[in-house]
Design a protein around this motif. Structure first.
Motif, PDB file in Angstrom:
ATOM      1  N   MET A 178       0.704  -1.471   0.047  1.00  0.00           N
ATOM      2  CA  MET A 178       0.133  -0.077   0.009  1.00  0.00           C
ATOM      3  C   MET A 178       1.106   1.663  -0.069  1.00  0.00           C
ATOM      4  SD  MET A 178      -3.691  -1.257  -0.038  1.00  0.00           S
ATOM      5  CE  MET A 178      -4.329  -0.150   0.163  1.00  0.00           C
ATOM      6  N   ALA A 179       0.028   2.352  -0.362  1.00  0.00           N
ATOM      7  CA  ALA A 179       0.751   3.564  -0.425  1.00  0.00           C
ATOM      8  C   ALA A 179       1.992   4.178   1.126  1.00  0.00           C
ATOM      9  CB  ALA A 179       0.156   4.704  -0.945  1.00  0.00           C
ATOM     10  N   PRO A 180       3.248   4.211   1.065  1.00  0.00           N
ATOM     11  CA  PRO A 180       3.300   4.673   1.811  1.00  0.00           C
ATOM     12  C   PRO A 180       3.018   6.057   3.093  1.00  0.00           C
ATOM     13  CG  PRO A 180       4.980   5.603   0.374  1.00  0.00           C
ATOM     14  CD  PRO A 180       3.868   4.569  -0.476  1.00  0.00           C
ATOM     15  N   HIS A 213      -8.491  -6.261  -6.369  1.00  0.00           N
ATOM     16  CA  HIS A 213      -8.852  -5.177  -4.623  1.00  0.00           C
ATOM     17  C   HIS A 213      -7.863  -4.385  -4.756  1.00  0.00           C
ATOM     18  CE1 HIS A 213     -11.142  -8.914  -3.239  1.00  0.00           C
ATOM     19  NE2 HIS A 213      -9.809  -9.862  -3.588  1.00  0.00           N
ATOM     20  N   SER A 214      -8.919  -3.081  -4.428  1.00  0.00           N
ATOM     21  CA  SER A 214      -7.948  -1.749  -4.460  1.00  0.00           C
ATOM     22  C   SER A 214      -7.138  -1.138  -5.548  1.00  0.00           C
ATOM     23  CB  SER A 214      -7.865  -1.708  -3.554  1.00  0.00           C
ATOM     24  OG  SER A 214      -8.360  -1.532  -2.129  1.00  0.00           O
ATOM     25  N   SER A 215      -7.605  -1.778  -6.869  1.00  0.00           N
ATOM     26  CA  SER A 215      -7.104  -1.839  -8.317  1.00  0.00           C
ATOM     27  C   SER A 215      -7.956  -1.396  -9.210  1.00  0.00           C
ATOM     28  CB  SER A 215      -6.476  -3.050  -8.553  1.00  0.00           C
ATOM     29  OG  SER A 215      -6.099  -4.183  -7.478  1.00  0.00           O
ATOM     30  N   ASN A 216      -6.813  -0.412  -9.954  1.00  0.00           N
ATOM     31  CA  ASN A 216      -7.771  -0.211 -11.656  1.00  0.00           C
ATOM     32  C   ASN A 216      -7.107  -0.740 -12.685  1.00  0.00           C
ATOM     33  OD1 ASN A 216      -9.388   1.765 -10.400  1.00  0.00           O
ATOM     34  ND2 ASN A 216      -7.343   3.219 -10.215  1.00  0.00           N
ATOM     35  N   PHE A 217      -8.035  -1.688 -13.865  1.00  0.00           N
ATOM     36  CA  PHE A 217      -7.880  -1.933 -14.802  1.00  0.00           C
ATOM     37  C   PHE A 217      -7.881  -1.546 -16.286  1.00  0.00           C
ATOM     38  CE2 PHE A 217      -8.675  -5.934 -17.972  1.00  0.00           C
ATOM     39  CZ  PHE A 217      -7.246  -6.682 -17.303  1.00  0.00           C
ATOM     40  N   ASN A 218      -6.501  -1.199 -16.569  1.00  0.00           N
ATOM     41  CA  ASN A 218      -6.505  -0.002 -18.340  1.00  0.00           C
ATOM     42  C   ASN A 218      -5.862  -0.892 -18.544  1.00  0.00           C
ATOM     43  OD1 ASN A 218      -6.924   1.461 -16.935  1.00  0.00           O
ATOM     44  ND2 ASN A 218      -5.597   2.223 -15.265  1.00  0.00           N
ATOM     45  N   VAL A 219      -6.686  -1.175 -20.472  1.00  0.00           N
ATOM     46  CA  VAL A 219      -6.294  -1.488 -21.146  1.00  0.00           C
ATOM     47  C   VAL A 219      -5.757  -0.981 -22.483  1.00  0.00           C
ATOM     48  CG1 VAL A 219      -6.894  -2.933 -23.420  1.00  0.00           C
ATOM     49  CG2 VAL A 219      -7.939  -3.697 -21.040  1.00  0.00           C
ATOM     50  N   MET A 220      -4.018  -0.623 -22.522  1.00  0.00           N
ATOM     51  CA  MET A 220      -3.897   0.385 -23.223  1.00  0.00           C
ATOM     52  C   MET A 220      -3.103  -0.109 -24.725  1.00  0.00           C
ATOM     53  SD  MET A 220      -3.284   3.137 -20.795  1.00  0.00           S
ATOM     54  CE  MET A 220      -2.405   4.174 -21.732  1.00  0.00           C
ATOM     55  N   GLU A 238       1.844  -2.085   3.709  1.00  0.00           N
ATOM     56  CA  GLU A 238       1.425  -3.038   4.068  1.00  0.00           C
ATOM     57  C   GLU A 238       1.391  -4.131   2.743  1.00  0.00           C
ATOM     58  OE1 GLU A 238      -3.089  -4.765   6.285  1.00  0.00           O
ATOM     59  OE2 GLU A 238      -1.928  -3.440   6.615  1.00  0.00           O
ATOM     60  N   LEU A 239       1.873  -5.115   2.943  1.00  0.00           N
ATOM     61  CA  LEU A 239       1.726  -6.013   1.534  1.00  0.00           C
ATOM     62  C   LEU A 239      -0.679  -6.125   1.565  1.00  0.00           C
ATOM     63  CD1 LEU A 239       3.904  -8.684   1.478  1.00  0.00           C
ATOM     64  CD2 LEU A 239       3.830  -7.321  -0.175  1.00  0.00           C
ATOM     65  N   PHE A 240      -1.008  -6.122   0.068  1.00  0.00           N
ATOM     66  CA  PHE A 240      -2.369  -6.222   0.334  1.00  0.00           C
ATOM     67  C   PHE A 240      -2.479  -7.199  -1.565  1.00  0.00           C
ATOM     68  CE2 PHE A 240      -6.607  -4.425  -1.104  1.00  0.00           C
ATOM     69  CZ  PHE A 240      -7.495  -4.434   0.177  1.00  0.00           C
ATOM     70  N   THR A 241      -3.408  -7.610  -1.294  1.00  0.00           N
ATOM     71  CA  THR A 241      -3.977  -8.679  -1.752  1.00  0.00           C
ATOM     72  C   THR A 241      -4.061  -7.946  -3.386  1.00  0.00           C
ATOM     73  OG1 THR A 241      -4.241 -10.780  -1.271  1.00  0.00           O
ATOM     74  CG2 THR A 241      -5.500 -10.016  -3.289  1.00  0.00           C
ATOM     75  N   ARG A 242      -4.079  -7.580  -4.312  1.00  0.00           N
ATOM     76  CA  ARG A 242      -4.215  -7.126  -5.915  1.00  0.00           C
ATOM     77  C   ARG A 242      -4.920  -8.163  -7.193  1.00  0.00           C
ATOM     78  NH1 ARG A 242      -3.809  -1.349  -4.294  1.00  0.00           N
ATOM     79  NH2 ARG A 242      -2.131  -1.415  -3.267  1.00  0.00           N
ATOM     80  N   LEU A 243      -5.114  -8.878  -7.005  1.00  0.00           N
ATOM     81  CA  LEU A 243      -5.646 -10.094  -7.702  1.00  0.00           C
ATOM     82  C   LEU A 243      -5.416 -11.595  -6.693  1.00  0.00           C
ATOM     83  CD1 LEU A 243      -6.178 -11.084 -10.170  1.00  0.00           C
ATOM     84  CD2 LEU A 243      -4.196 -11.934 -10.973  1.00  0.00           C
ATOM     85  N   GLU A 244      -6.622 -12.016  -6.949  1.00  0.00           N
ATOM     86  CA  GLU A 244      -6.188 -13.539  -6.442  1.00  0.00           C
ATOM     87  C   GLU A 244      -6.717 -14.105  -6.817  1.00  0.00           C
ATOM     88  OE1 GLU A 244     -10.207 -14.130  -3.688  1.00  0.00           O
ATOM     89  OE2 GLU A 244      -9.008 -11.730  -3.033  1.00  0.00           O
ATOM     90  N   ILE A 245      -6.829 -15.541  -7.483  1.00  0.00           N
ATOM     91  CA  ILE A 245      -7.352 -17.015  -8.069  1.00  0.00           C
ATOM     92  C   ILE A 245      -7.584 -17.840  -7.934  1.00  0.00           C
ATOM     93  CG2 ILE A 245      -6.853 -17.821 -10.055  1.00  0.00           C
ATOM     94  CD1 ILE A 245      -4.375 -15.936 -11.290  1.00  0.00           C
TER      95      ILE A 245
END
Length: 293
Positions: free
Chosen positions: A122-124, A150-157, A131-138
């Motif tokens: 997470m942001a300092p 979680h707490s993520s934006n998904f961008n297709v560039m 703190e390590l935070f789950t961004r993607l879970e499978i």
């Protein structure tokens, strides 16, 4: 020295407290390049000499009946709340990213996780600094894996976000309400439906689906026919460019053209307290008077 002998030698050396040797391949021969030492990181462990590399290779296949012999690295949990992980650290030794797989949460009161997770800090300067935070879970143990971010934006560039499917399968993009325990309840879906593709651009029509509070589909208030481009409001078989299954259409705001030659496009309609106006040609309006009854 063959691969099996190398692994046994390293494990034996570690078991008796003697630093094992790290090996590199030169001209087909294995030569020592350094020794393992105790890691200075919390929890210790063996540390490969700085800038030395580990090269793993195999000619085996990923076959269950043979024991999946091509998995050159195996991480196993031996207690139900253990979490084998691979982590990345910065120059000061602080965790920045990790890949973790585990079955149960640290907190016994939480639901079982049963997933692989990709974690970053997470942001300092935030509430949960560094703190390590789950961004993607499978998840595992599921026939259809419910992949979550979680707490993520998904961008297709400069690419395509594609939802594909075989014949007879709805292809949905769904908006849902989230509850505790990763339970989600749909609210809206944009769907390419299961209508058969028979040629002539027919089939796979676009629909907007709305759902009830308990997540059951109510109806499709809007459908666009792929073949004709006709839009159906409250119906799925629009016969004109706009086909409304209701007994009224509302134009909320009144508008009075300045004159019969006021700017306008063919087909525009307007109303005020006294008239209904229709633009019948470019910049050409006609009107009809309104009366009470």
């Amino acid at each position: 020295m063959k691969k099996a002998g190398l692994v046994i030698s390293l494990l034996a050396g570690a078991a008796i407290g003697v630093s094992g040797m790290a090996f590199a391949s030169t001209g087909g021969h294995q030569t020592a390049t350094g020794t393992f030492q105790e890691s200075s990181l919390p929890g210790g462990g063996l540390e490969v000499p700085h800038n030395d590399r580990i090269h793993l290779s195999t000619d085996k296949q990923w076959i269950s009946s043979e024991g999946h012999l091509s998995d050159l690295i195996r991480l196993q949990w031996t207690k139900d709340r253990a979490k084998p992980a691979i982590s990345w650290l910065d120059e000061t030794g602080k965790d920045k990213a990790a890949i973790v797989a585990h079955a149960k949460a640290n907190n016994p009161e939480q639901h079982d996780h049963n997933h692989m997770s990709f974690e970053t800090t997470m942001a300092p300067d935030g509430k949960n600094a560094n703190e390590l935070f789950t961004r993607l879970e499978i998840p595992f143990d599921q026939d259809v894996a419910e992949i979550r971010t979680h707490s993520s934006n998904f961008n297709v560039m400069d690419g395509i976000l594609r939802i594909a499917g075989t014949g007879g399968v709805n292809r949905d993009l769904t908006w849902a309400k989230s509850d505790d325990g990763n339970v989600t309840t749909p609210r809206w879906s944009m769907r390419a439906d299961t209508s058969e593709e028979t040629g002539g651009n027919a089939g796979s029509n676009l629909q907007i689906i709305r759902y009830s509070d308990d997540g059951k589909a109510l109806d499709n208030p809007l459908t666009i026919n792929r073949s004709s481009g006709n839009i159906g409001i409250g119906n799925s078989d629009a016969k004109t460019k706009l086909d409304v299954s209701d007994d009224s259409i509302r134009i909320r705001k009144s508008m009075t053209p300045a004159s019969s030659t006021a700017p306008g496009e063919v087909g525009e309609m307007a109303w005020d307290d006294g008239y209904v106006y229709v633009c019948v040609a470019p910049n050409t309006w006609k009107r009809t008077a309104l009366s009470s009854w």
